[in-house]
Enzyme design. Structure first.
Site, PDB file in Angstrom:
ATOM      1  CD  GLN B  19      -1.123  -0.046   3.755  1.00 37.46           C
ATOM      2  OE1 GLN B  19      -1.630  -1.135   3.997  1.00 37.46           O
ATOM      3  NE2 GLN B  19      -1.355   1.020   4.493  1.00 37.46           N
ATOM      4  CB  CYS B  25      -4.720  -1.049   5.711  1.00 33.28           C
ATOM      5  SG  CYS B  25      -5.629  -0.064   6.916  1.00 33.28           S
ATOM      6  CG  HIS B 167      -3.360  -2.668   9.722  1.00 45.13           C
ATOM      7  ND1 HIS B 167      -3.236  -1.830   8.627  1.00 45.13           N
ATOM      8  CD2 HIS B 167      -2.630  -3.779   9.404  1.00 45.13           C
ATOM      9  CE1 HIS B 167      -2.481  -2.413   7.714  1.00 45.13           C
ATOM     10  NE2 HIS B 167      -2.103  -3.587   8.158  1.00 45.13           N
ATOM     11  CG  ASN B 194       0.006  -6.262   6.682  1.00 45.87           C
ATOM     12  OD1 ASN B 194      -0.911  -5.476   6.426  1.00 45.87           O
ATOM     13  ND2 ASN B 194       0.955  -5.970   7.550  1.00 45.87           N
TER      14      ASN B 194
END
Lengths: 114, 232
Positions: B19, B25, B167, B194
């Site tokens: 990102q 996120c 997150h 992630n």
């Protein structure tokens, strides 16, 4: 401990903690390695020195995290030159204040046995 | 439920993305869930556009004034699903590539490749989370990321971790036997994808203990179902 005969000098090991100079050297070596690994460059010497200070603080933070989370490995990451505030601002983005709408669909309960 | 499960082995997960310095996120979590749902619906793995969400999704929570999805300044996965439902769907990554900055919306409805048919929130019960994961594909989840700044690998089981989630990540699987030496026992764990690139964590993935809502990982879990949309 083992018994040492009188005619043999016992091996003496240093048991005092590392000096501040040693710790600084370690931090500098880690920081050089960090910059090389993640391709980090800083525009000015002031910025470099500031980031080195942040990096050292993050080394201490990683050590605390390691103590609190011993089953994982904590250490230097690509975020090690960022303060926690910079990290949150630039890399996190889930809006805490947002709440799920009251009319959100709730997933039906699924069987989990067998 | 199987003892171990991983959607990566079944081809439902795209490669780890990055990102950049942008609080997007939530968009990566939402696209990851829809990519998995699209795979289950069509058998085709398609990388979907986060930039479309960053630029075009300004969906708001009607219950809280001023709380709207706002690109690099943050958002919420469920709002993104609501946007995708209203807009008609998402384009492919390659048609609307990620830049990591807020920009004007360039959404082209004729390029929609995947659409949302429905989305739901899942209860905080971990068996239900696992059952929904296995049945409906990867799930969008929120987590407190305080330990993630220094995470290098292994199964994260912090003794103390805040439950305030900040997150967005993607739950892609779970394991039953991550060994926790200090606790002298096997600990089950979740596998989270992630969006910080492959150089972070375990090739971009994070493993966190199951069983006690560690770091709030069970608090905000959403599943999405996809419609197949032809892109002519």
């Amino acid at each position: 401990s083992a018994a040492v005969p009188n005619d043999v000098d016992p091996l003496i090991q240093q048991v005092v903690s590392e000096s501040d100079d040693d710790q600084l050297l370690h931090a500098e070596r880690h920081f050089s390695s960090f910059k090389a690994t993640f391709g980090k460059t800083y525009a000015t010497q002031e910025e470099h020195d500031y980031r080195f200070g942040v990096f050292k603080a993050n080394l201490r933070r990683a050590k605390r995290h390691q103590a609190l989370d011993p089953t994982a490995v904590h250490g230097v990451t690509k975020f090690s030159d960022l303060t926690p505030k910079e990290f949150r601002r630039n890399f996190l983005g889930l809006k805490r204040r947002l709440r799920l709408p009251a009319d959100a669909n709730k997933a039906p309960i699924l069987p989990t046995g067998d | 439920l199987p003892a171990d499960f991983d959607w990566r082995d079944k081809g439902a997960v795209t490669p780890v993305k990055d990102q950049g310095s942008c609080g997007s996120c939530w968009a990566f979590s939402a696209t990851g869930a829809l990519e998995g749902a699209h795979y289950l619906e069509t058998g085709e793995l398609v990388s979907l556009s986060e930039q479309q969400l960053v630029d075009c999704d300004h969906e708001c929570d009607p219950e809280e004034y001023g709380s709207c999805d706002s690109g690099c300044s943050g958002g919420l996965m469920n709002n993104a699903f609501e946007y995708a439902l209203k807009a008609g769907g998402l384009e492919r990554e390659e048609d609307y590539p990620y830049t990591g900055t807020d920009d004007t919306c360039k959404f082209d409805k004729s390029k929609i490749v995947s659409s949302v048919s429905n989305f739901s929130v899942i209860s905080t019960d971990e068996d239900q989370i696992a059952a929904n994961l296995v049945n409906h594909g990867p799930l969008a989840v929120g987590i407190n990321a305080v330990f993630m700044q220094t995470y290098v690998g292994g199964v994260s089981c912090p003794y103390i971790c805040g439950k305030r989630i900040d997150h967005g990540v993607l739950l892609v699987g779970y394991g039953s036997s991550g060994f926790a030496p200090i606790r002298l026992k096997e600990k089950p764990y979740w596998i989270l994808k992630n969006s910080w690139g492959q150089s972070w964590g375990e090739q971009g993935y994070y493993k966190i203990c199951r069983g006690y809502n560690s770091c709030g990982v069970d608090s905000l879990v959403s599943t999405v179902a996809a419609l197949h949309t032809s892109n002519k």
